[in-house]
Design a protein around this motif. Structure first.
Motif, PDB file in Angstrom:
ATOM      1  N   MET A 155       2.808   5.800  -3.066  1.00 18.65           N
ATOM      2  CA  MET A 155       3.945   6.515  -3.620  1.00 18.65           C
ATOM      3  C   MET A 155       3.781   6.706  -5.121  1.00 18.65           C
ATOM      4  N   SER A 156       3.117   5.758  -5.758  1.00 25.44           N
ATOM      5  CA  SER A 156       2.914   5.811  -7.211  1.00 25.44           C
ATOM      6  C   SER A 156       1.731   6.684  -7.604  1.00 25.44           C
ATOM      7  N   LYS A 174       3.498  14.709   2.245  1.00 20.64           N
ATOM      8  CA  LYS A 174       2.694  13.610   1.703  1.00 20.64           C
ATOM      9  C   LYS A 174       2.298  12.651   2.833  1.00 20.64           C
ATOM     10  N   LEU A 175       3.209  12.418   3.742  1.00 22.60           N
ATOM     11  CA  LEU A 175       2.906  11.557   4.892  1.00 22.60           C
ATOM     12  C   LEU A 175       1.776  12.157   5.716  1.00 22.60           C
ATOM     13  N   SER A 176       1.857  13.446   6.001  1.00 25.53           N
ATOM     14  CA  SER A 176       0.806  14.116   6.784  1.00 25.53           C
ATOM     15  C   SER A 176      -0.551  14.041   6.092  1.00 25.53           C
ATOM     16  N   SER A 177      -0.574  14.262   4.781  1.00 27.64           N
ATOM     17  CA  SER A 177      -1.855  14.212   4.067  1.00 27.64           C
ATOM     18  C   SER A 177      -2.389  12.775   4.042  1.00 27.64           C
ATOM     19  N   THR A 178      -1.496  11.789   3.953  1.00 31.61           N
ATOM     20  CA  THR A 178      -1.921  10.391   3.980  1.00 31.61           C
ATOM     21  C   THR A 178      -2.536  10.045   5.325  1.00 31.61           C
ATOM     22  N   ARG A 186       0.825  -1.211   0.000  1.00 28.55           N
ATOM     23  CA  ARG A 186       0.000   0.000   0.000  1.00 28.55           C
ATOM     24  C   ARG A 186       0.863   1.266   0.000  1.00 28.55           C
ATOM     25  N   VAL A 187       1.991   1.218   0.691  1.00 31.73           N
ATOM     26  CA  VAL A 187       2.910   2.360   0.685  1.00 31.73           C
ATOM     27  C   VAL A 187       3.463   2.558  -0.719  1.00 31.73           C
ATOM     28  N   ILE A 188       3.837   1.474  -1.375  1.00 34.51           N
ATOM     29  CA  ILE A 188       4.350   1.555  -2.748  1.00 34.51           C
ATOM     30  C   ILE A 188       3.266   2.105  -3.679  1.00 34.51           C
ATOM     31  N   GLU A 244      13.844   1.187  -2.853  1.00 28.12           N
ATOM     32  CA  GLU A 244      12.760   1.359  -3.837  1.00 28.12           C
ATOM     33  C   GLU A 244      11.943   2.611  -3.532  1.00 28.12           C
ATOM     34  N   ILE A 245      11.637   2.837  -2.276  1.00 29.41           N
ATOM     35  CA  ILE A 245      10.842   4.009  -1.886  1.00 29.41           C
ATOM     36  C   ILE A 245      11.678   5.274  -2.015  1.00 29.41           C
TER      37      ILE A 245
END
Length: 163
Positions: free
Chosen positions: A77-78, A154-158, A72-74, A145-146
């Motif tokens: 990120m995409s 982006k982390l905060s919005s996620t 899900r993180v990958i 990869e990440i």
């Protein structure tokens, strides 16, 4: 050894009883050294200016433990809409202990407000882990990869989207 507890506890029967310390196997992912190395790798490979919030360290820790979260993180990120399938972010006290220990030993320091910053000593250790192909190979592959594609914004919005 006769007192008020002697009728409840047969202490006289324990006269020949001894304790022997025996090693206890601890799973690798629960060992403090493993968590510190993981924290240093996240700071080295996935953090802008080698600085990160503890929340980001927690997210990567969770992803490294769980294949579904990793996928899900990958996907997020995409560009996919962040979704963790009803899961809440797993906050692991072992990550906080690793951060505390790395701060105390000079591997990391306090950066801008609320951020943990990788110091030279920690960068050297992270680089040694990266050079050794026998250490944390799956973790290094995922973190590489990440890369630095997940910013703090982006982390905060996620996280805000999840809650």
């Amino acid at each position: 050894m006769h007192n008020q507890y002697s009728t409840l506890l047969p202490l006289d029967d324990l006269a020949g009883f001894t304790f022997a310390r025996k090693p206890v196997s601890v799973p690798a992912d629960l060992r403090l050294h493993w968590r510190i190395a993981e924290t240093l790798l996240v700071l080295r490979l996935c953090s802008f200016k080698s600085s990160s919030s503890v929340m980001k360290l927690q997210l990567f820790n969770w992803a490294l433990r769980n294949q579904e979260v990793r996928a899900r993180v990958i996907a997020a990120m995409s560009g996919a809409k962040p979704s963790f399938g009803g899961s809440v972010l797993h906050l692991d006290p072992a990550v906080n202990r690793a951060v505390d220990f790395s701060l105390a030993t000079g591997l990391t320091g306090i950066g801008s407000p609320g951020k943990i910053k990788l110091l030279e000593k920690g960068r050297d250790l992270a680089d040694r882990v990266l050079e050794d192909d026998t250490l944390l190979s799956a973790e290094k592959a995922f973190l590489t990869e990440i890369g630095k594609k997940i910013s703090e914004a982006k982390l905060s919005s996620t996280i805000n989207a999840l809650f």
